[in-house]
Enzyme design. Structure first.
Site, short mmCIF file in Angstrom:
data_model
loop_
_atom_site.label_atom_id
_atom_site.label_comp_id
_atom_site.label_asym_id
_atom_site.label_seq_id
_atom_site.Cartn_x
_atom_site.Cartn_y
_atom_site.Cartn_z
CE LYS A 9 13.52 -3.41 -1.73
NZ LYS A 9 12.19 -2.77 -1.67
CE1 TYR A 49 11.66 -1.80 3.70
CE2 TYR A 49 11.79 -4.19 3.76
CZ TYR A 49 12.04 -2.98 3.13
OH TYR A 49 12.68 -2.97 1.91
CG PHE A 57 3.11 -1.62 1.61
CD1 PHE A 57 4.40 -1.78 2.10
CD2 PHE A 57 2.57 -0.34 1.60
CE1 PHE A 57 5.14 -0.71 2.57
CE2 PHE A 57 3.30 0.75 2.07
CZ PHE A 57 4.59 0.56 2.56
NE ARG A 85 15.37 7.86 -1.11
CZ ARG A 85 14.39 7.10 -0.66
NH1 ARG A 85 14.65 5.89 -0.18
NH2 ARG A 85 13.16 7.53 -0.67
CB THR A 91 8.92 3.73 -4.04
OG1 THR A 91 9.66 4.52 -3.11
CG2 THR A 91 8.55 2.41 -3.39
NE ARG A 102 13.51 1.28 -5.93
CZ ARG A 102 13.38 2.01 -4.83
NH1 ARG A 102 13.12 3.31 -4.91
NH2 ARG A 102 13.50 1.46 -3.65
CG ASN A 112 11.08 -1.43 -4.93
OD1 ASN A 112 11.64 -2.32 -4.29
ND2 ASN A 112 10.69 -0.29 -4.38
CG HIS A 115 15.87 -0.33 1.23
ND1 HIS A 115 14.73 0.34 1.58
CD2 HIS A 115 16.84 0.06 2.10
CE1 HIS A 115 15.00 1.09 2.65
NE2 HIS A 115 16.26 0.94 2.98
CD GLU A 126 17.51 1.96 6.18
OE1 GLU A 126 18.20 1.92 5.13
OE2 GLU A 126 16.32 2.31 6.18
P1 CMP Z 1 11.65 0.24 -0.09
O1 CMP Z 1 12.43 1.39 -0.61
O2 CMP Z 1 12.44 -0.96 0.33
O3 CMP Z 1 10.74 0.72 1.14
C1 CMP Z 1 9.53 0.08 1.49
C2 CMP Z 1 9.14 -0.99 0.51
O4 CMP Z 1 7.79 -1.39 0.57
C3 CMP Z 1 9.28 -0.45 -0.90
O5 CMP Z 1 10.63 -0.24 -1.22
C4 CMP Z 1 8.54 -1.52 -1.69
O6 CMP Z 1 9.33 -2.66 -1.91
C5 CMP Z 1 7.43 -1.93 -0.72
N1 CMP Z 1 6.10 -1.43 -1.10
C6 CMP Z 1 5.08 -2.19 -1.52
N2 CMP Z 1 4.00 -1.47 -1.75
C7 CMP Z 1 4.31 -0.19 -1.47
C8 CMP Z 1 3.59 1.04 -1.52
N3 CMP Z 1 2.32 1.11 -1.92
N4 CMP Z 1 4.25 2.17 -1.19
C9 CMP Z 1 5.54 2.12 -0.78
N5 CMP Z 1 6.28 0.97 -0.71
C10 CMP Z 1 5.66 -0.17 -1.05
#
Ligand code: CMP
Length: 131
Positions: A9, A49, A57, A85, A91, A102, A112, A115, A126
């Site tokens: 990211k 997304y 968010f 994962r 996350t 992470r 974070n 992804h 994806e």
């Molecule tokens: P990712 O694994 O890319 O999937 C969704 C993304 O939304 C997550 O990582 C974060 O970058 C972002 N995000 C921001 N806020 C939240 C939240 N409260 N819960 C989950 N994902 C979030």
């Protein structure tokens, strides 16, 4: 062998952490089978997304994901989705296990750093979204 998608990211690209992430992936046995660096436009980020449509968010997430370059990778390994994962951690970096990517480099739940696909079906979708 199975495949999964990883995105480095914008927060990690900005902090010169591409090499650190690639090193972690390769040491863990992942083969990089496709790789590309680009800046996502809003349409591409929003459709990627789409599963988060309606979440509070989402707008900030799309803004963040289009704020600078990302690195897209298709990775191959046995049990690729689950193993990636595990390697990247939860996350929310505050909840990520010790030694996960992470936990080591992510800034917060939004920025974070990486992804990873969450199922084999989503990995196929994806990867096709970008390659
Ligand atoms: P990712 O694994 O890319 O999937 C969704 C993304 O939304 C997550 O990582 C974060 O970058 C972002 N995000 C921001 N806020 C939240 C939240 N409260 N819960 C989950 N994902 C979030």
């Amino acid at each position: 062998m199975s495949r999964t998608l990883l995105i480095v990211k914008p927060d990690a690209v900005e902090r010169n952490l591409i090499g650190y992430i690639v090193g972690r992936l390769e040491r863990a046995g992942f083969k990089i089978v496709e790789m590309r660096m680009l800046t996502l436009d809003e349409t591409k980020a929003r459709s990627f997304y789409a599963v988060h449509e309606g979440k509070p968010f989402l707008n900030d997430l799309v803004k963040f994901m289009t704020s600078g370059p990302v690195v897209l990778m298709a990775l191959e390994k046995e049990n690729a989705v689950e193993d990636l994962r595990t390697l990247i951690g939860a996350t929310d970096p505050a909840k990520a296990a010790c030694g996960t990517i992470r936990q080591e480099i992510a800034l917060n739940i939004e920025k974070n750093s990486v992804h990873a696909s969450d199922s084999d079906d989503n990995a196929t979708k994806e990867i096709a979204h970008f390659f």
